[in-house]
Design a protein around this motif. Sequence first.
Motif, mmCIF file in Angstrom:
data_model
loop_
_atom_site.group_PDB
_atom_site.id
_atom_site.type_symbol
_atom_site.label_atom_id
_atom_site.label_comp_id
_atom_site.label_asym_id
_atom_site.label_seq_id
_atom_site.Cartn_x
_atom_site.Cartn_y
_atom_site.Cartn_z
ATOM 1 N N ALA A 83 4.938 -7.892 1.700
ATOM 2 C CA ALA A 83 4.996 -8.734 0.495
ATOM 3 C C ALA A 83 5.920 -8.077 -0.525
ATOM 4 O O ALA A 83 5.731 -6.922 -0.898
ATOM 5 C CB ALA A 83 3.598 -8.929 -0.085
ATOM 6 N N ASP A 84 6.924 -8.823 -0.964
ATOM 7 C CA ASP A 84 7.920 -8.260 -1.879
ATOM 8 C C ASP A 84 7.718 -8.711 -3.323
ATOM 9 O O ASP A 84 8.544 -8.455 -4.175
ATOM 10 C CB ASP A 84 9.325 -8.599 -1.402
ATOM 11 N N ASP A 85 6.624 -9.370 -3.594
ATOM 12 C CA ASP A 85 6.331 -9.907 -4.920
ATOM 13 C C ASP A 85 4.863 -9.605 -5.218
ATOM 14 O O ASP A 85 4.013 -9.682 -4.333
ATOM 15 C CB ASP A 85 6.614 -11.422 -4.861
ATOM 16 N N ALA A 86 4.569 -9.249 -6.469
ATOM 17 C CA ALA A 86 3.203 -8.857 -6.846
ATOM 18 C C ALA A 86 2.194 -9.972 -6.608
ATOM 19 O O ALA A 86 1.092 -9.723 -6.113
ATOM 20 C CB ALA A 86 3.176 -8.415 -8.304
ATOM 21 N N ASN A 87 2.556 -11.214 -6.943
ATOM 22 C CA ASN A 87 1.618 -12.319 -6.738
ATOM 23 C C ASN A 87 1.394 -12.595 -5.266
ATOM 24 O O ASN A 87 0.268 -12.877 -4.842
ATOM 25 C CB ASN A 87 2.097 -13.582 -7.457
ATOM 26 N N LEU A 88 2.461 -12.529 -4.462
ATOM 27 C CA LEU A 88 2.316 -12.720 -3.020
ATOM 28 C C LEU A 88 1.444 -11.624 -2.425
ATOM 29 O O LEU A 88 0.567 -11.888 -1.592
ATOM 30 C CB LEU A 88 3.689 -12.744 -2.343
ATOM 31 N N LYS A 89 1.654 -10.390 -2.873
ATOM 32 C CA LYS A 89 0.831 -9.287 -2.395
ATOM 33 C C LYS A 89 -0.636 -9.524 -2.763
ATOM 34 O O LYS A 89 -1.521 -9.302 -1.949
ATOM 35 C CB LYS A 89 1.318 -7.966 -2.987
ATOM 36 N N ALA A 90 -0.881 -9.993 -3.982
ATOM 37 C CA ALA A 90 -2.251 -10.268 -4.411
ATOM 38 C C ALA A 90 -2.896 -11.344 -3.538
ATOM 39 O O ALA A 90 -4.068 -11.229 -3.163
ATOM 40 C CB ALA A 90 -2.281 -10.680 -5.875
ATOM 41 N N VAL A 91 -2.145 -12.379 -3.205
ATOM 42 C CA VAL A 91 -2.669 -13.447 -2.341
ATOM 43 C C VAL A 91 -2.983 -12.892 -0.951
ATOM 44 O O VAL A 91 -4.041 -13.182 -0.384
ATOM 45 C CB VAL A 91 -1.678 -14.630 -2.257
ATOM 46 N N CYS A 92 -2.089 -12.080 -0.417
ATOM 47 C CA CYS A 92 -2.323 -11.478 0.903
ATOM 48 C C CYS A 92 -3.562 -10.585 0.878
ATOM 49 O O CYS A 92 -4.380 -10.603 1.804
ATOM 50 C CB CYS A 92 -1.105 -10.678 1.351
ATOM 51 N N LEU A 93 -3.694 -9.790 -0.178
ATOM 52 C CA LEU A 93 -4.869 -8.927 -0.312
ATOM 53 C C LEU A 93 -6.148 -9.748 -0.459
ATOM 54 O O LEU A 93 -7.187 -9.402 0.108
ATOM 55 C CB LEU A 93 -4.694 -7.994 -1.508
#
Length: 143
Positions: free
Chosen positions: A24-34
């Motif tokens: 994930a290269d974006d903070a929001n995308l990373k948060a969704v993945c987490l």
Amino acid sequence: MPKIEKKKEFKEALVNYNASVLFADDANLKAVCLANRSATLFNLKKFESAILALREAAKSAPSNGDVLVNLGITLIESGRAEKALGIMNVHNARVPGSAKGLNTAGVAMFHLGQLTQAVETFGQVGDDAVASENLAQLAPNQG
């Protein structure tokens, strides 16, 4: 679907979410993945790991209210209603009037034996089916 197959699917999903977090290269995308990884861990009854994933998601995207609600729910399910209520107080200060936030706070209050506060909190939600159902269970004459 048999439980064994369902558990296998959750484990496969967990592998995919773990990889997604890494890329994930974006903070929001990373948060969704987490958050998705946490939901999978929750379904596997691995509450500690789910909580850790949600805390990491909250750090990655602190303005994502759903992450805090999911963290509150997971804390309640793991027997930590007091911590959940603290998280929901933060959420509800950031997102006043949030049905999800108020419902989760009310459930935490219920688990802490704060029945009057829980009824008052469910009553603040307004037109929401979940809050109405929770309120009806605690105070049938108010629902």
